[in-house]
Motif scaffolding. Sequence first.
Motif, mmCIF file in Angstrom:
data_model
loop_
_atom_site.group_PDB
_atom_site.id
_atom_site.type_symbol
_atom_site.label_atom_id
_atom_site.label_comp_id
_atom_site.label_asym_id
_atom_site.label_seq_id
_atom_site.Cartn_x
_atom_site.Cartn_y
_atom_site.Cartn_z
ATOM 1 N N ARG A 1 1.022 1.211 5.330
ATOM 2 C CA ARG A 1 0.574 1.122 4.098
ATOM 3 C C ARG A 1 1.452 1.097 3.121
ATOM 4 O O ARG A 1 2.683 1.840 3.428
ATOM 5 C CB ARG A 1 -0.346 2.427 4.119
ATOM 6 N N ASP B 1 1.241 -2.145 2.330
ATOM 7 C CA ASP B 1 1.532 -3.627 3.058
ATOM 8 C C ASP B 1 2.987 -3.482 3.700
ATOM 9 O O ASP B 1 3.661 -2.722 3.580
ATOM 10 C CB ASP B 1 1.262 -4.576 2.158
ATOM 11 N N LEU B 2 3.091 -4.587 4.589
ATOM 12 C CA LEU B 2 4.346 -4.710 5.277
ATOM 13 C C LEU B 2 5.393 -4.933 4.383
ATOM 14 O O LEU B 2 6.620 -4.150 4.659
ATOM 15 C CB LEU B 2 4.273 -5.839 6.180
ATOM 16 N N GLU B 3 5.428 -5.741 3.353
ATOM 17 C CA GLU B 3 6.743 -5.799 2.273
ATOM 18 C C GLU B 3 6.823 -4.644 1.843
ATOM 19 O O GLU B 3 8.246 -4.177 1.718
ATOM 20 C CB GLU B 3 6.202 -7.053 1.280
ATOM 21 N N THR B 4 6.085 -3.978 1.135
ATOM 22 C CA THR B 4 6.354 -2.770 0.323
ATOM 23 C C THR B 4 6.896 -1.618 1.194
ATOM 24 O O THR B 4 7.822 -0.842 0.686
ATOM 25 C CB THR B 4 5.114 -2.102 -0.563
ATOM 26 N N ARG C 1 -0.569 -1.202 11.430
ATOM 27 C CA ARG C 1 -0.516 -1.802 10.003
ATOM 28 C C ARG C 1 0.217 -0.584 9.066
ATOM 29 O O ARG C 1 -0.662 0.178 8.796
ATOM 30 C CB ARG C 1 -1.890 -2.455 9.465
#
Length: 224
Positions: free
Chosen positions: A117, A119-122, A115
């Motif tokens: 950090r 998040d995936l989009e950022t 995962r």
Amino acid sequence: MRSARRPTTPSSSPPPWWSARPPHPAPRGPPPGADAPPVPVPVPPSHRPRVEVHPLSIGGRADPARLVFTAAPGAGVVVGWCDLDDRFRWVADEIDVVEPGETLPRLPVAHAVWRPRPDLETATEGWLTAGGPHHPVLPTALDSDELTDLAEVCPTEPVLIDADTTRRGPVEELRRSAAYHRPARGPRAQRPVPVGVPGHGPPAQRIGRGGGTGSSSQFQLWWL
């Protein structure tokens, strides 16, 4: 005539320093349980490296032996190295390695699921904005602080994506870094380009968009 001996009185001066030193302590033995063998940590079968032979669909060569295992869960960092013509850059993203939700039979190599950090989009937007490559490495024994120190020694420009990164954070950081490495008031310093080596032509031929004639400086400023 013999004179009488005067009685001696104890001296009021402190004793010498070597007489005030405490005696050496007796050597201690090993602490309780020191001779006991270490308790082995159980390792899941999927985390144990194993050698497997799988067909190779490219290159026309014999099927190679591969080291197959699943990375153990824990904190790590994904690092990619890119060439900016006048300097090198490390793009790093702090991650958390997790257990795969299911088996991965179509990945007969060393594999990991993580995962990113924050998040995936950022993380994806920051990675692409910084020019991160598609072939990174995943160390779990090092952290971002050690990689940043190593980048200062090399020297290499570090770009870190962590839990505090925002959508606009990498863009602003890259602009400040470009102003530091490539001042606008002077010509852009370029590393010497080898002559006659394939893939090391002029910058416009190497990273120009679609084979255009724009300079690499214009391309990078547009990208940043």
